[in-house]
Structure formats: C-alpha cells, structure tokens
Write a protein that holds these residues in place. Structure first.
Motif, PDB file in Angstrom:
ATOM      1  N   LYS A  97       0.842  -1.206   0.000  1.00 17.19           N
ATOM      2  CA  LYS A  97       0.000   0.000   0.000  1.00 17.19           C
ATOM      3  C   LYS A  97       0.876   1.255   0.000  1.00 17.19           C
ATOM      4  O   LYS A  97       1.928   1.277   0.634  1.00 17.19           O
ATOM      5  CB  LYS A  97      -0.892   0.016   1.254  1.00 17.19           C
ATOM      6  CG  LYS A  97      -1.959  -1.080   1.279  1.00 17.19           C
ATOM      7  CD  LYS A  97      -3.110  -0.673   0.423  1.00 17.19           C
ATOM      8  CE  LYS A  97      -4.256  -1.617   0.290  1.00 17.19           C
ATOM      9  NZ  LYS A  97      -4.354  -2.797   1.020  1.00 17.19           N
ATOM     10  N   ARG A  98       0.388   2.295  -0.660  1.00 14.24           N
ATOM     11  CA  ARG A  98       1.212   3.491  -0.848  1.00 14.24           C
ATOM     12  C   ARG A  98       1.699   4.078   0.479  1.00 14.24           C
ATOM     13  O   ARG A  98       2.863   4.408   0.639  1.00 14.24           O
ATOM     14  CB  ARG A  98       0.419   4.547  -1.628  1.00 14.24           C
ATOM     15  CG  ARG A  98       1.261   5.714  -2.125  1.00 14.24           C
ATOM     16  CD  ARG A  98       0.494   6.530  -3.148  1.00 14.24           C
ATOM     17  NE  ARG A  98      -0.756   7.041  -2.590  1.00 14.24           N
ATOM     18  CZ  ARG A  98      -0.862   8.183  -1.920  1.00 14.24           C
ATOM     19  NH1 ARG A  98       0.210   8.928  -1.706  1.00 14.24           N
ATOM     20  NH2 ARG A  98      -2.026   8.603  -1.465  1.00 14.24           N
ATOM     21  N   LEU A  99       0.804   4.186   1.456  1.00 12.78           N
ATOM     22  CA  LEU A  99       1.166   4.877   2.702  1.00 12.78           C
ATOM     23  C   LEU A  99       2.001   4.001   3.644  1.00 12.78           C
ATOM     24  O   LEU A  99       2.635   4.492   4.559  1.00 12.78           O
ATOM     25  CB  LEU A  99      -0.097   5.371   3.423  1.00 12.78           C
ATOM     26  CG  LEU A  99      -0.845   6.478   2.678  1.00 12.78           C
ATOM     27  CD1 LEU A  99      -2.140   6.831   3.382  1.00 12.78           C
ATOM     28  CD2 LEU A  99       0.020   7.728   2.534  1.00 12.78           C
ATOM     29  N   SER A 100       1.951   2.688   3.446  1.00 14.01           N
ATOM     30  CA  SER A 100       2.736   1.803   4.329  1.00 14.01           C
ATOM     31  C   SER A 100       3.660   0.917   3.502  1.00 14.01           C
ATOM     32  O   SER A 100       4.044  -0.173   3.926  1.00 14.01           O
ATOM     33  CB  SER A 100       1.790   0.940   5.177  1.00 14.01           C
ATOM     34  OG  SER A 100       0.810   0.317   4.354  1.00 14.01           O
ATOM     35  N   ALA A 101       4.010   1.388   2.288  1.00  6.61           N
ATOM     36  CA  ALA A 101       4.818   0.571   1.374  1.00  6.61           C
ATOM     37  C   ALA A 101       6.154   0.198   2.015  1.00  6.61           C
ATOM     38  O   ALA A 101       6.800   1.017   2.652  1.00  6.61           O
ATOM     39  CB  ALA A 101       5.064   1.336   0.079  1.00  6.61           C
ATOM     40  N   SER A 102       6.548  -1.052   1.840  1.00  3.30           N
ATOM     41  CA  SER A 102       7.842  -1.490   2.372  1.00  3.30           C
ATOM     42  C   SER A 102       8.376  -2.677   1.588  1.00  3.30           C
ATOM     43  O   SER A 102       7.887  -3.798   1.728  1.00  3.30           O
ATOM     44  CB  SER A 102       7.726  -1.871   3.844  1.00  3.30           C
ATOM     45  OG  SER A 102       8.952  -2.423   4.282  1.00  3.30           O
ATOM     46  N   ASN A 103       9.380  -2.406   0.745  1.00  2.79           N
ATOM     47  CA  ASN A 103      10.056  -3.497   0.039  1.00  2.79           C
ATOM     48  C   ASN A 103      10.742  -4.420   1.042  1.00  2.79           C
ATOM     49  O   ASN A 103      10.890  -5.614   0.811  1.00  2.79           O
ATOM     50  CB  ASN A 103      11.097  -2.925  -0.923  1.00  2.79           C
ATOM     51  CG  ASN A 103      10.446  -2.160  -2.071  1.00  2.79           C
ATOM     52  OD1 ASN A 103       9.364  -2.510  -2.525  1.00  2.79           O
ATOM     53  ND2 ASN A 103      11.092  -1.103  -2.529  1.00  2.79           N
ATOM     54  N   TRP A 104      11.151  -3.846   2.186  1.00  5.38           N
ATOM     55  CA  TRP A 104      11.862  -4.626   3.206  1.00  5.38           C
ATOM     56  C   TRP A 104      10.969  -5.700   3.797  1.00  5.38           C
ATOM     57  O   TRP A 104      11.393  -6.834   3.986  1.00  5.38           O
ATOM     58  CB  TRP A 104      12.356  -3.693   4.313  1.00  5.38           C
ATOM     59  CG  TRP A 104      13.519  -2.893   3.863  1.00  5.38           C
ATOM     60  CD1 TRP A 104      13.487  -1.808   3.034  1.00  5.38           C
ATOM     61  CD2 TRP A 104      14.893  -3.140   4.150  1.00  5.38           C
ATOM     62  NE1 TRP A 104      14.768  -1.357   2.799  1.00  5.38           N
ATOM     63  CE2 TRP A 104      15.648  -2.153   3.481  1.00  5.38           C
ATOM     64  CE3 TRP A 104      15.562  -4.081   4.923  1.00  5.38           C
ATOM     65  CZ2 TRP A 104      17.030  -2.088   3.549  1.00  5.38           C
ATOM     66  CZ3 TRP A 104      16.945  -4.021   4.994  1.00  5.38           C
ATOM     67  CH2 TRP A 104      17.669  -3.038   4.306  1.00  5.38           C
ATOM     68  N   VAL A 105       9.729  -5.335   4.117  1.00  3.74           N
ATOM     69  CA  VAL A 105       8.817  -6.310   4.735  1.00  3.74           C
ATOM     70  C   VAL A 105       8.526  -7.441   3.755  1.00  3.74           C
ATOM     71  O   VAL A 105       8.509  -8.619   4.130  1.00  3.74           O
ATOM     72  CB  VAL A 105       7.515  -5.613   5.199  1.00  3.74           C
ATOM     73  CG1 VAL A 105       6.482  -6.638   5.649  1.00  3.74           C
ATOM     74  CG2 VAL A 105       7.813  -4.637   6.339  1.00  3.74           C
ATOM     75  N   ARG A 146      11.034  -4.607  -8.603  1.00  3.32           N
ATOM     76  CA  ARG A 146      10.081  -5.597  -9.130  1.00  3.32           C
ATOM     77  C   ARG A 146      10.831  -6.850  -9.591  1.00  3.32           C
ATOM     78  O   ARG A 146      10.404  -7.966  -9.328  1.00  3.32           O
ATOM     79  CB  ARG A 146       9.285  -4.986 -10.291  1.00  3.32           C
ATOM     80  CG  ARG A 146       8.253  -5.947 -10.871  1.00  3.32           C
ATOM     81  CD  ARG A 146       7.664  -5.404 -12.164  1.00  3.32           C
ATOM     82  NE  ARG A 146       6.671  -4.369 -11.893  1.00  3.32           N
ATOM     83  CZ  ARG A 146       6.182  -3.564 -12.843  1.00  3.32           C
ATOM     84  NH1 ARG A 146       6.609  -3.670 -14.087  1.00  3.32           N
ATOM     85  NH2 ARG A 146       5.282  -2.650 -12.538  1.00  3.32           N
ATOM     86  N   LYS A 147      11.959  -6.638 -10.293  1.00  3.46           N
ATOM     87  CA  LYS A 147      12.753  -7.780 -10.797  1.00  3.46           C
ATOM     88  C   LYS A 147      13.160  -8.725  -9.665  1.00  3.46           C
ATOM     89  O   LYS A 147      13.238  -9.935  -9.840  1.00  3.46           O
ATOM     90  CB  LYS A 147      14.033  -7.272 -11.475  1.00  3.46           C
ATOM     91  CG  LYS A 147      13.866  -6.839 -12.907  1.00  3.46           C
ATOM     92  CD  LYS A 147      15.265  -6.598 -13.487  1.00  3.46           C
ATOM     93  CE  LYS A 147      15.210  -5.931 -14.830  1.00  3.46           C
ATOM     94  NZ  LYS A 147      16.559  -5.562 -15.287  1.00  3.46           N
ATOM     95  N   LEU A 148      13.457  -8.150  -8.499  1.00  2.00           N
ATOM     96  CA  LEU A 148      13.914  -8.959  -7.364  1.00  2.00           C
ATOM     97  C   LEU A 148      12.744  -9.517  -6.551  1.00  2.00           C
ATOM     98  O   LEU A 148      12.725 -10.700  -6.202  1.00  2.00           O
ATOM     99  CB  LEU A 148      14.807  -8.103  -6.451  1.00  2.00           C
ATOM    100  CG  LEU A 148      15.308  -8.771  -5.158  1.00  2.00           C
ATOM    101  CD1 LEU A 148      16.264  -9.921  -5.484  1.00  2.00           C
ATOM    102  CD2 LEU A 148      16.005  -7.747  -4.255  1.00  2.00           C
ATOM    103  N   LEU A 149      11.770  -8.665  -6.247  1.00  2.58           N
ATOM    104  CA  LEU A 149      10.733  -9.048  -5.274  1.00  2.58           C
ATOM    105  C   LEU A 149       9.703 -10.036  -5.815  1.00  2.58           C
ATOM    106  O   LEU A 149       9.247 -10.912  -5.079  1.00  2.58           O
ATOM    107  CB  LEU A 149      10.023  -7.793  -4.744  1.00  2.58           C
ATOM    108  CG  LEU A 149      10.865  -6.925  -3.806  1.00  2.58           C
ATOM    109  CD1 LEU A 149      10.203  -5.579  -3.573  1.00  2.58           C
ATOM    110  CD2 LEU A 149      11.098  -7.629  -2.460  1.00  2.58           C
ATOM    111  N   VAL A 150       9.339  -9.919  -7.087  1.00  2.00           N
ATOM    112  CA  VAL A 150       8.309 -10.840  -7.607  1.00  2.00           C
ATOM    113  C   VAL A 150       8.792 -12.291  -7.560  1.00  2.00           C
ATOM    114  O   VAL A 150       8.106 -13.157  -7.011  1.00  2.00           O
ATOM    115  CB  VAL A 150       7.813 -10.423  -9.012  1.00  2.00           C
ATOM    116  CG1 VAL A 150       6.872 -11.478  -9.587  1.00  2.00           C
ATOM    117  CG2 VAL A 150       7.086  -9.080  -8.929  1.00  2.00           C
ATOM    118  N   PRO A 151       9.996 -12.602  -8.068  1.00  2.00           N
ATOM    119  CA  PRO A 151      10.448 -14.002  -7.930  1.00  2.00           C
ATOM    120  C   PRO A 151      10.688 -14.411  -6.472  1.00  2.00           C
ATOM    121  O   PRO A 151      10.510 -15.573  -6.118  1.00  2.00           O
ATOM    122  CB  PRO A 151      11.735 -14.068  -8.751  1.00  2.00           C
ATOM    123  CG  PRO A 151      12.138 -12.674  -9.029  1.00  2.00           C
ATOM    124  CD  PRO A 151      10.916 -11.823  -8.928  1.00  2.00           C
TER     125      PRO A 151
END
Length: 316
Positions: A97-105, A146-151
């Motif tokens: 979500k935009r307001l709580s976005a976190s690639n880390w989580v 995206r390249k990293l997180l989707v797989p």
C-alpha cells in the motif's frame, strides 16, 4: 528457538474465551488478563481460542480486540493473535500500500519463512484479498525492485541440506562476474538468489568468500546510498543469517530517535515462535545489552509488558 512461555497446564479454549470475554466487559479493559492469556499461548492454541470464541459469542475476537485496545499495544496483540500465515498476508498487503509501502517487509517474509510457510502465506493472501501476492507486488513495485521481489515472493525453494559443490563454484563465479560489472540487476544474479535452496546458497557464498577474498555483501557495498543494493544485501543476510538481519532491524528501531514501534512490533510478533532466542543472543553479543533491557528502557505500559512476555521476559 521460540521464547513464548506456555504454562504447564493450559486452560481449555472455552475457559480462555470466557476469561477474555470478561476482560472486555464493564468499564475499562483488563489488559493484564489479555496479556496473561494471549502472550502465553502458541499459534495452535490461539487458533482454537479464536474458533471457540466465535462459536460461543458469535464474534470475531480480533474485532473485539480492535474495539477494546489502542495504539502500539493494540497493534502487537492484533499481529500476534492470528496464525502466522494470516499475519504475514496482512503484513505483505500493507507493504504494497502506498502509505505503508515497504520493500523490506516483502523481502523479509519471502526470505525468512520456510518454503511451506511462504506457500501458506500465499494461500492466506488469496483467501483474504481475492488476489495473489505476486500480482500485488508486481503492480506496486517498479524497476529493479520488481525484478527482485516478484520471484522472491513466488519462490518455493528446496528445503533439504544437499549441496552441489560444482554448481556452487560455477554460480559463485557468475555472481562475482556480475557484481564486478556492477550488473546488480542481472537476470542470472537474481535467478541464483531467488531460486536456490538456502543450503546451496550458503555453499555458493562460502566459495565466493574463499575464492575472491571478500564476503559478497562487502562487494555489494560500492554505493551505500543505493537503496536497491541495500535491499539486495539484506536479502542475502535474510537467506543466510536471519538472526543478524533481525538484530540490526531491532537495533535501528530501538536506537532511533522516537522508537520505530512498527519494526519492533513486527519483529517480535513474527519471530517469537521461531528464532527469537537466537536473535536475543545476537543482540546481546552485538550491543552488550540484553534485548529485554533495551525494550524496557524504550517502551512503556501494556505494550512493554506484551513485548517482554513474547520474548520470554514477562512476569505477566
């Protein structure tokens, strides 16, 4: 190596449900009773309490807790009470979500859960949001992320200990070559990190260290301000030494001016039944202060009591 302490004789789910109902009744909520019960039940026991409570009172206990509690204490109780897959699905959804976005989580969930657990998270995500975690992650991320997180969120790694040393050597060379070229988003580098078993990756990274004289994360530190590289290093740490990764998350959360309660709550709620003992040992070794002392000095009230109970130091 969980830190949740379960009493020698646990009341029936019906007795726990009746007591929790009493904790919500009348003027004011009995927070101590909520901690005494929920912080000292494992996920299977909490699931039974939730089912039994719904059967007896025709209410979802999570909605009751949401009504009765507030602030950081509410957040830790609402994250702790559901079963782990449901909790992770919620965290992953928030992270897109935009307001709580976190690639880390997203990376954390994808890399520190077992293959089976991650599969359960993906099922729970389908059930709750009527979409797949992959489609939400790919829709809400761009470029290298995206390249990293989707797989990563889609992976179903082999969990065994078998290792192919010939493969470890050849893939260590590929990793070194791509990092030397600064091709940090190269499909081969991403393929290796997102598909290989944790045992195979450990063998590959040990060979990398011995053959090229540097730990891979040192070679990935060329630009400390590059957020993608920071995430890539954290991915490797999560896959190989999760207790070191979580120690750092806790250290940064506690030492921050104005504690980062979000990170502190997430780590305690998600690791208390997994490897919190190892994380505590790593925290003490790294900071010369026991984690319970650090939490006690930085938090207060029912929130502090709940955190301490979950890391095995509560007198609740």
């Amino acid at each position: 190596m969980a830190t949740v302490t379960i009493p020698p004789s646990v009341p029936s789910p019906a007795e726990d449900s009746e007591l929790l109902r009493k904790a919500f009744a009348g003027w004011g909520t009995n927070e101590d009773l909520i901690i005494q019960i929920l912080a000292h039940r494992n996920s299977a026991q909490r699931k039974l309490i939730r089912q039994t409570y719904a059967d007896i009172f025709k209410e979802d206990i999570l909605k009751e807790l949401d009504k009765e509690l507030s602030n950081d204490f509410e957040r830790i109780v609402l994250l702790w009470t559901p079963d782990p897959a449901e909790r992770d699905a919620l965290l992953a959804n928030e992270a897109t979500k935009r307001l709580s976005a976190s690639n880390w989580v997203l990376m954390e969930i994808a890399c520190t859960r077992s293959s089976h657990d991650l599969f359960m998270v993906r099922q729970a995500y389908h059930a709750r949001y009527k979409r797949s975690i992959e489609e939400d992650v790919s829709y809400h991320t761009t470029g290298d992320y995206r390249k990293l997180l989707v797989p990563l969120v889609s992976s179903f790694r082999y969990e065994g200990e078998e290792v192919n040393m010939t493969l470890a050597k050849s893939e260590a060379k590929i990793l070194h070559e791509k990092i030397s070229e600064k091709a940090y988003d190269h499909e081969e580098l991403i393929r290796i990190l997102t598909t290989r078993s944790k045992a195979q990756l450990n063998a590959t990274l040990n060979y990398y260290n011995n053959e090229f004289g540097n730990a891979i994360n040192k070679d990935l530190k060329t630009d400390p301000k590059d957020e993608y590289l920071t995430l890539l290093r954290a991915t490797i740490k999560c896959l190989t030494r999760p207790e070191k990764y979580y120690e750092k998350v806790l250290r940064l959360a506690i030492n921050k001016v104005g504690t980062d309660e979000g990170a502190l709550t997430r780590v305690v709620a998600t690791r208390a039944e997994v490897d919190m003992q190892r994380i505590k040992e790593e925290y003490h070794r790294r900071n010369s202060v026991p984690l319970d002392h650090a939490i006690s000095g930085d938090t207060s009230g029912d929130y502090k009591k709940m955190l301490l109970a979950l890391i095995g130091h509560g007198d609740a």
